[in-house]
Design an enzyme around this catalytic site. Structure first.
Site, PDB file in Angstrom:
ATOM      1  N   SER A 596       5.666   4.741   8.326  1.00 12.49           N
ATOM      2  CA  SER A 596       6.286   3.498   7.841  1.00 12.49           C
ATOM      3  C   SER A 596       5.388   2.326   8.173  1.00 12.49           C
ATOM      4  CB  SER A 596       7.660   3.308   8.496  1.00 12.49           C
ATOM      5  OG  SER A 596       8.191   2.037   8.189  1.00 12.49           O
ATOM      6  N   TYR A 609      13.394   3.295  15.554  1.00 12.91           N
ATOM      7  CA  TYR A 609      12.726   3.757  14.338  1.00 12.91           C
ATOM      8  C   TYR A 609      11.256   3.351  14.347  1.00 12.91           C
ATOM      9  CZ  TYR A 609      11.677   4.201   9.330  1.00 12.91           C
ATOM     10  OH  TYR A 609      11.123   4.527   8.126  1.00 12.91           O
TER      11      TYR A 609
END
Length: 728
Positions: A596, A609
């Site tokens: 990401s 995350y």
């Protein structure tokens, strides 16, 4: 009248009510489809059907007899109108004097093959479909409807040493025996003459080849075709040797678990040795009837003779590679025997080519076997893709049934080597191969997409399928994986594969469930991929989890652990379990981890995350070093992708909209809310464009494909342009 209860060895499928509503062409298609649907009647893409009826000439308006025949390369089971060629019957017959004038020396001359170039001149209504090589075989039989098929029961008689006498014993004067003749114009003339010589005959057995049956009514033709096959099958069944077939058992069975374990170890190693020039894909078959043959006393002798029917050895080559191995010897001994067997097979094949080639023969093809028989493990068939290897396995399974029948009533005999070569390297077959679409290299590759049930994973699976690749759709949710696999199967025109049976998937896609945080689950998943395809070329891990904080902004300890387990440890477990199969294959491969942009662009509210994705970024680099030089490893770093993402359920979308002071009415649909959030994120990028799963899939495909063959250890951002995520 016959019905479905009249037959034991074939399926009766004719429906009068359905057929009554059809045009003549539709009835021919219908007859073809129901014949082709029963593999005891004919094999995939094998056999032919024809019909003659009057059509109006498109210019003169005169009625003329038109001969309709399944076109070159078509399949009876799936044939549609576009798969049938149409030619003026009188003009086809008028080619006979031309052939006889050009060809005084007999068959197997250039003039024989040159007649195929004349067929387009007889075409009705500018039909572009290339006629079958069997066109004269069916056209010259003086009846309106003709079936030419390759039933196992008929070929068993056709490939018997006493075939002609057996034909007379089974059929009397109803069926005549035609000695071997390569398909083509000469064979058509022979059948025409035989119809005059045997006026009571209603069909022929073509030595080493199959049958021809006819009638002047299409339903009557269908029924007689079934009757002919049923009679032969009953004759063979009454004389079958049961457990003593093929001389009785020589090797003991392996239980299913040991067979699977052995195949899982062997297949990537074997695939690597067969894929040095071009990669191949496997189909494994361990059906009991096939295993009885492979483990029998006579299997070495019969397998060395090779196959009989031309349709068979065009796929299976002139013979398989049989490995005399007892499982008590161990896997190392099997690999040693395979190494020697493969070397000997290649030399034998080269010698066969040199001994039989003609001045204009095509160049020698891949000398590796396409069928390998191993006691205890079964048959492993190979092809350029899953479809081809599956058909190869089907054809050799048919050959086994032919040998069983022939050995029950006589002695099996194969075609002489020169005759086999003249079909395998026939220039007309070569021309058929050249008419096929150019081969796409990805069609030979096997991709595993983890997270294929939705979002980026689903889009990437579709992207691979578009290129023709074999795709294992993997997801923690079996039903989601199956939904995507079904989409891929429909796109590729294949049946959906069934995993977990020890027998390979039927189609180009298979659906598997896997929890990547569980090593045993990963191991079991990769084993099923190997059993389905024989190896792996690409692995993409798109599965991920976003642990949402609670109302106080805190991520609970279990969710923190789960974030690292899925986003980091899971990818490591997949790579670690795949390492051994990559080494066994010894073929270049690639992996992709989905990370990401949050790994480098910190965001409030996504602590667990973001840090897990930062760890995943470094895992990409570590794996690239660990798995080099054989396996490339790269990372895909998306910005927020909302469309079709399981990480954006409705409650998270609403929470995100409220976080940015955007409208989040409960009355709005989830899709409307997602689009609103996606538009907001898009406006924060340099390109001002919402990012879709397809955008990510295109980049992922690039990183996994040979187009990026010199790239490894890199992270590619696909984020619409976020300056805060620029490389520093």
């Amino acid at each position: 009248m016959p019905d479905k209860n009249s037959y034991k060895h074939v399926d009766y499928s004719w429906d009068d009510a359905l057929a009554a509503k059809m045009s003549p062409l539709e009835r021919l298609i219908y007859r073809s489809n129901i014949l082709g649907a029963d593999q005891r009647i004919t094999n995939t893409a094998g056999g032919n059907t024809s019909g003659i009826w009057k059509e109006r000439h498109p210019l003169s308006g005169d009625e003329r007899e038109v001969f309709w025949v399944k076109g070159s390369g078509g399949d009876l089971r799936t044939a549609k109108a576009a798969n049938f060629a149409s030619l003026f019957q009188d003009e086809l017959l008028a080619l006979q004097p031309r052939y006889l004038k050009l060809d005084p020396r007999g068959p197997k001359t250039p003039a024989e093959d040159s007649m195929v170039a004349q067929y387009p001149h007889t075409t009705f209504n500018l039909n572009p479909r290339a006629p079958s090589i069997d066109t004269p075989l069916l056209s010259f039989v003086p009846h309106a409807h003709v079936d030419h098929l390759h039933p196992n029961a008929i070929i068993a008689l056709a490939a018997s040493k006493d075939g002609e006498a057996l034909c007379k014993e089974v059929f009397g004067e109803e069926v005549a025996w035609i000695p071997w003749q390569r398909p083509g114009f000469e064979l058509g003339l022979r059948l025409q003459e035989a119809c005059k010589r045997y006026p009571k005959a209603r069909g022929f057995i073509l030595a080493q080849h199959g049958n021809v049956s006819w009638a002047d009514d299409d339903k009557a033709c269908y029924i007689w075709t079934l009757d002919m096959i049923e009679k032969a099958a009953k004759f063979l069944a009454a004389r079958d040797k049961g457990e003593q077939a093929f001389g009785g058992r020589k090797y003991a069975d392996l239980d299913a678990d040991k067979r699977e374990a052995g195949l899982a170890e062997l297949l990537p190693w074997l695939r690597g040795r067969l894929s040095r020039n071009k990669r191949v894909v496997a189909t494994v078959d361990s059906h009991p009837a096939l295993m009885q043959f492979i483990q029998s006393q006579d299997a070495p002798r019969l397998s060395e003779l090779g196959t009989s029917c031309p349709d068979h050895f065009l796929r299976t080559k002139i013979k398989p590679l049989y490995v005399a191995w007892d499982h008590s010897e161990g896997m190392d001994a099997l690999k040693s025997k395979l190494e020697k067997g493969l070397e000997a097979y290649r030399k034998d094949y080269a010698a066969y080519y040199q001994a039989c080639k003609r001045p204009d023969s095509p160049a020698m093809r891949d000398p590796n076997p396409t069928v390998i028989l191993i006691p205890g493990l079964g048959m492993i068939a190979w092809g350029k893709n899953k479809s081809e290897s599956r058909v190869t396995a089907e054809f050799y399974g048919c050959a086994v049934q032919v040998m069983r029948g022939a050995e029950a009533v006589s002695q099996y005999q194969a075609l002489p080597a020169q005759e086999a070569f003249d079909v395998e390297y026939w220039l007309l077959e070569e021309a058929k191969l050249k008419r096929m679409p150019p081969e796409h290299p990805p069609a030979r590759e096997i991709a595993v997409v983890i997270g294929a049930g939705s979002g980026i994973g689903r889009a990437l699976a579709l992207r691979f399928a578009k290129e023709g690749a074999q795709v294992a759709c993997v997801d923690i949710r079996q039903e989601a994986a199956a939904t995507t696999a079904a989409e891929l199967a429909a796109m590729q025109g294949e049946g959906l594969g069934v995993a977990g049976t020890g027998i390979s998937a039927c189609g180009g896609s298979v659906a598997l469930a896997c929890d990547i945080t569980d090593r045993l689950s990963v191991r079991a998943m990769l084993r099923q991929v190997l059993l389905a395809y024989g190896g792996v070329d690409q692995i993409a891990i798109t599965a991920g989890i976003f642990p949402s904080p609670d109302a106080n902004g805190v991520v609970a300890d279990p969710m923190w652990d789960k974030s690292f387990a899925v986003n980091v440890k899971g990818a490591y477990l997949v790579a670690d379990e795949a390492r051994a199969l990559f080494l066994a294959q010894d073929l270049r491969a690639s992996m992709l981890l989905t990370t990401s942009v949050n790994a480098v662009a910190s965001k409030k509210g996504s602590l667990a995350y973001d840090t897990s994705k930062a760890a995943a970024n470094h895992l990409v680099r570590e794996l690239a070093v660990e798995l080099a030089p054989l396996v490339r490893v790269n990372g895909l770093a998306p910005a927020t992708v909302i469309q079709d993402s399981t990480m954006f359920p409705r409650d998270r979308v609403i929470a995100s909209l409220k976080k940015y002071d955007l409208a989040a009415e409960e009355s709005s649909s989830t899709e409307e809310l997602r689009n609103r959030l996606a538009d907001f994120y898009a406006k924060r990028t340099l390109t001002r464009s919402a990012i879709t799963p397809q955008d990510q899939a295109e980049a992922a495909y690039f990183l996994l494909s040979s187009a990026s063959s010199k790239t490894t250890g890199q992270i590619l951002n696909v984020d619409g342009g976020l300056p805060e995520a620029f490389l520093r």
